[in-house]
Scaffold this motif. Structure first.
Motif, PDB file in Angstrom:
ATOM      1  N   SER A 130      40.347  35.747  44.359  1.00 57.52           N
ATOM      2  CA  SER A 130      40.094  36.931  45.184  1.00 57.52           C
ATOM      3  C   SER A 130      39.587  38.088  44.331  1.00 57.52           C
ATOM      4  O   SER A 130      38.696  38.837  44.749  1.00 57.52           O
ATOM      5  CB  SER A 130      41.378  37.341  45.913  1.00 57.52           C
ATOM      6  OG  SER A 130      41.829  36.319  46.763  1.00 57.52           O
ATOM      7  N   SER A 131      40.132  38.237  43.137  1.00 53.48           N
ATOM      8  CA  SER A 131      39.691  39.301  42.230  1.00 53.48           C
ATOM      9  C   SER A 131      38.238  39.103  41.821  1.00 53.48           C
ATOM     10  O   SER A 131      37.479  40.073  41.692  1.00 53.48           O
ATOM     11  CB  SER A 131      40.583  39.338  40.984  1.00 53.48           C
ATOM     12  OG  SER A 131      41.920  39.614  41.333  1.00 53.48           O
ATOM     13  N   MET A 134      36.076  40.132  44.739  1.00 53.34           N
ATOM     14  CA  MET A 134      36.152  41.576  44.886  1.00 53.34           C
ATOM     15  C   MET A 134      35.298  42.254  43.820  1.00 53.34           C
ATOM     16  O   MET A 134      34.625  43.266  44.087  1.00 53.34           O
ATOM     17  CB  MET A 134      37.609  42.030  44.767  1.00 53.34           C
ATOM     18  CG  MET A 134      37.802  43.523  45.010  1.00 53.34           C
ATOM     19  SD  MET A 134      37.256  44.050  46.646  1.00 53.34           S
ATOM     20  CE  MET A 134      38.482  43.214  47.662  1.00 53.34           C
ATOM     21  N   CYS A 136      32.631  40.968  42.568  1.00 52.52           N
ATOM     22  CA  CYS A 136      31.243  40.772  43.009  1.00 52.52           C
ATOM     23  C   CYS A 136      30.818  41.854  43.996  1.00 52.52           C
ATOM     24  O   CYS A 136      29.698  42.383  43.913  1.00 52.52           O
ATOM     25  CB  CYS A 136      31.086  39.393  43.651  1.00 52.52           C
ATOM     26  SG  CYS A 136      31.252  38.008  42.510  1.00 52.52           S
ATOM     27  N   LEU A 137      31.714  42.197  44.925  1.00 50.41           N
ATOM     28  CA  LEU A 137      31.389  43.231  45.910  1.00 50.41           C
ATOM     29  C   LEU A 137      31.229  44.595  45.250  1.00 50.41           C
ATOM     30  O   LEU A 137      30.257  45.320  45.502  1.00 50.41           O
ATOM     31  CB  LEU A 137      32.485  43.290  46.976  1.00 50.41           C
ATOM     32  CG  LEU A 137      32.486  42.178  48.028  1.00 50.41           C
ATOM     33  CD1 LEU A 137      33.741  42.260  48.883  1.00 50.41           C
ATOM     34  CD2 LEU A 137      31.243  42.267  48.907  1.00 50.41           C
ATOM     35  N   VAL A 138      32.172  44.944  44.387  1.00 50.45           N
ATOM     36  CA  VAL A 138      32.109  46.250  43.719  1.00 50.45           C
ATOM     37  C   VAL A 138      30.912  46.319  42.776  1.00 50.45           C
ATOM     38  O   VAL A 138      30.173  47.315  42.747  1.00 50.45           O
ATOM     39  CB  VAL A 138      33.420  46.523  42.953  1.00 50.45           C
ATOM     40  CG1 VAL A 138      33.333  47.832  42.171  1.00 50.45           C
ATOM     41  CG2 VAL A 138      34.597  46.566  43.920  1.00 50.45           C
ATOM     42  N   SER A 181      43.624  37.834  36.158  1.00 51.75           N
ATOM     43  CA  SER A 181      42.982  38.315  37.385  1.00 51.75           C
ATOM     44  C   SER A 181      42.107  39.528  37.110  1.00 51.75           C
ATOM     45  O   SER A 181      41.021  39.674  37.688  1.00 51.75           O
ATOM     46  CB  SER A 181      44.051  38.662  38.430  1.00 51.75           C
ATOM     47  OG  SER A 181      44.804  37.528  38.776  1.00 51.75           O
ATOM     48  N   PHE A 185      38.072  39.802  37.744  1.00 50.72           N
ATOM     49  CA  PHE A 185      37.415  40.905  38.440  1.00 50.72           C
ATOM     50  C   PHE A 185      36.231  41.406  37.615  1.00 50.72           C
ATOM     51  O   PHE A 185      35.138  41.630  38.146  1.00 50.72           O
ATOM     52  CB  PHE A 185      38.411  42.044  38.674  1.00 50.72           C
ATOM     53  CG  PHE A 185      37.799  43.264  39.309  1.00 50.72           C
ATOM     54  CD1 PHE A 185      37.732  43.394  40.686  1.00 50.72           C
ATOM     55  CD2 PHE A 185      37.288  44.284  38.522  1.00 50.72           C
ATOM     56  CE1 PHE A 185      37.155  44.513  41.277  1.00 50.72           C
ATOM     57  CE2 PHE A 185      36.713  45.409  39.095  1.00 50.72           C
ATOM     58  CZ  PHE A 185      36.650  45.521  40.479  1.00 50.72           C
ATOM     59  N   GLN A 454      24.810  41.353  49.023  1.00 45.81           N
ATOM     60  CA  GLN A 454      26.101  41.922  49.372  1.00 45.81           C
ATOM     61  C   GLN A 454      26.482  41.567  50.803  1.00 45.81           C
ATOM     62  O   GLN A 454      27.649  41.307  51.108  1.00 45.81           O
ATOM     63  CB  GLN A 454      26.070  43.445  49.209  1.00 45.81           C
ATOM     64  CG  GLN A 454      26.091  43.921  47.768  1.00 45.81           C
ATOM     65  CD  GLN A 454      27.324  43.470  47.026  1.00 45.81           C
ATOM     66  OE1 GLN A 454      27.322  42.471  46.318  1.00 45.81           O
ATOM     67  NE2 GLN A 454      28.405  44.197  47.178  1.00 45.81           N
ATOM     68  N   ALA A 461      33.328  36.673  53.155  1.00 43.67           N
ATOM     69  CA  ALA A 461      34.710  37.133  53.050  1.00 43.67           C
ATOM     70  C   ALA A 461      35.509  36.840  54.319  1.00 43.67           C
ATOM     71  O   ALA A 461      36.738  36.730  54.274  1.00 43.67           O
ATOM     72  CB  ALA A 461      34.735  38.630  52.753  1.00 43.67           C
TER      73      ALA A 461
END
Length: 526
Positions: A130-131, A134, A136-138, A181, A185, A454, A461
């Protein structure tokens, strides 16, 4: 040495190459001038494009490496505890005495066994993956416009790969899941722009005739990178999970060094940034035209003034949203991306709900990406982008819905419907990425493609939630997947067709081309 010819470049021939058509000496556009400077597709351009596309392979390895390192390790009953194991009402090792079972492989083979996470909640064991997403999104939001503004395509690719590889290398030193984790990220943060930078750079290094086919090379490399992981993991079987990170990160570091010294920056971006001398040097190493024709084209390039627009970190994104035509295109592309992402990431996750061997079905899904890339390579210059995306998204939607049909004749066909649906979704996704690079001018192209990707990650997600809900009712997973992707292609109907069209480099060029198309459409209607 600044004047040395790079390893991946070939010297120009001044005698054997035929002269291209003469340039318009009145007012040739910057786009047409660059097309003349680049010339026909040659070996130097192919090698550059191939080498840049290799970044997709390392991207795939870091994306899917947690499938092997973070998996739940197999266990068995010990000789002393066999009686208590056999009499237990549950197969959960957390309900058994510690002395009655043991891991099949050494404890350092997986993070769960090494850090004793076998009885931890799924929230904890799933935290590293999950990190990563996340990050990747940020990273996609923070780094999206740097390749268009200050860093450029080559530097963005270099620094992204470097950050991804070093964070992956540091993961081998993780003492616990929390540090691990955090590094995942950071790895996802760096990885976010690798695919976009590589795709944009490869398509801008070649002319319009081979642009679509060259863009597909990256999709092949991504699939090969994904398929290389099982082989590496099998060779690492019984060894520490840290070794797998070590192997993948070190080869990525080596790739970064080669990119730094042997890859050329996009001449289109250099011209728009006013770095005309560097652009001319790039043309000299990749162009296939005669020296006299190159000199004429270069003089036209030097006569152009770079477009006056703000080049701060987020100026490209501001322009995309401020202008009506670009914001309309971006919203349509992102709507299509959400549907593609939902299916692309969701279908493999939902394979456990189908009556078929899980390991074989996962293998078939991974292998289906190869013919998908091959089909894209063949079709990309023969059919319209919009029509192809609409066709494949519709077929994917229909087959996805058919895969939930119950009954004697349908049950055996469910996995085949799923495979066809995933194959069509992959093909639509490949064309979608190439189409996005062609819809926007050079000054905002990387930012637009980053936003499109994105949207794909954002759609993905939601897929785990639908898969979990679909365990009780299949329609909530594959049924919803089919409806969403089946409708996603409709958003592209309002977008212009780009097949065979030269890439625009400035906003003015794109706006003028949009105006001409609208005028021609109005004349036809009248």
């Amino acid at each position: 040495m600044a004047d040395s010819t790079p390893l991946l470049s070939q010297p120009n021939s001044t005698e054997s190459e035929p002269a291209p058509p003469q340039l318009d000496k009145h007012h040739p556009s910057l786009s047409s001038t660059i097309e003349h400077c680049i010339g026909d597709f040659n070996l130097s351009q192919f090698l550059q494009a191939l080498f840049v596309s290799l970044a997709w392979a390392f991207d795939a390895q870091q994306t899917f490496i947690s499938v092997f390192t973070d998996a739940e390790p197999p266990w068995h009953c010990t000789q002393l505890g066999r009686e208590s194991c056999n009499s237990a009402t549950s197969s959960n090792i957390c309900d058994l005495p510690k002395s009655s079972w043991a891991w099949v492989q050494p404890t350092h083979s997986f993070i769960i066994s090494e850090w004793a996470l076998e009885c931890s909640s799924s929230l904890i064991t799933g935290l590293p993956a999950s990190s990563f997403f996340m990050g990747c999104l940020v990273g996609g939001i923070v780094l999206a416009t740097l390749a268009d503004s200050s860093l450029g395509r080559k530097n963005m690719l270099f620094y992204s790969c470097l950050l991804m590889s070093f964070s992956s290398l540091l993961a081998t030193l993780s003492p616990n899941i929390w540090i691990y984790s955090a590094l995942k990220f950071l790895c996802g943060f760096g990885r976010a722009t690798i695919g976009t930078s590589a795709l944009v750079l490869t398509t801008e290094l070649v002319g319009k005739r081979r642009r679509g086919q060259v863009g597909v090379i990256g999709f092949f490399c991504f699939t090969l990178g994904f398929l290389s992981l099982p082989a590496m993991a099998y060779a690492n079987k019984g060894s520490s999970w840290r070794h797998l990170y070590l192997w993948t990160s070190l080869q990525t570091v080596l790739y970064c060094i080669l990119v730094r010294f042997f890859v050329r920056e996009s001449p289109r971006w250099l011209l728009l940034q006013g770095k005309k001398e560097e652009a001319v040097e790039t043309f000299k190493h990749i162009a296939s035209v005669t020296q006299s024709s190159l000199n004429l084209a270069v003089s036209n390039c030097l006569s152009h003034k770079e477009e006056n627009w703000n080049v701060d970190m987020y100026s490209a994104l501001k322009i995309l949203l401020q202008k009506k035509w670009s914001s309309r295109r971006l919203l349509a592309i992102m709507a299509m991306g959400i549907g593609n992402g939902l299916v692309y990431y969701g279908m493999p996750l939902g394979l456990g709900t189908l009556p078929f061997d899980l390991y074989l079905s996962v293998t078939f899904n991974a292998l289906s990406e190869l013919p998908s890339s091959l089909l894209t390579f063949v079709l990309i210059d023969k059919f319209n982008r919009r029509s192809s995306i609409l066709l494949f998204t519709f077929l994917s939607g229909v087959c996805s819905i058919l895969s939930i049909m119950e009954g004697k004749p349908w049950t055996k066909l469910q996995i085949w419907f799923e495979l066809v649906s995933f194959f069509c979704a992959c093909t639509a996704f490949n064309i979608y990425l190439i189409y996005t690079t062609e819809l926007f001018p050079t000054c905002v192209r990387n930012s637009a493609l980053s936003m499109a990707r994105q949207a794909v990650v954002f759609g993905g997600a939601f897929s785990p939630l639908l898969v979990a809900a679909g365990r009780g009712r299949k329609f909530l997973s594959y049924g919803v997947f089919g409806l969403v992707i089946g409708c996603s292609g409709v958003f592209g109907v309002s977008l212009p067709e780009t097949r065979g069209r030269a890439l625009c480099d400035t906003l003015n060029e794109e706006e003028n081309k949009e105006r001409v198309v609208l005028d021609e459409t109005a004349d036809v209607v009248a």
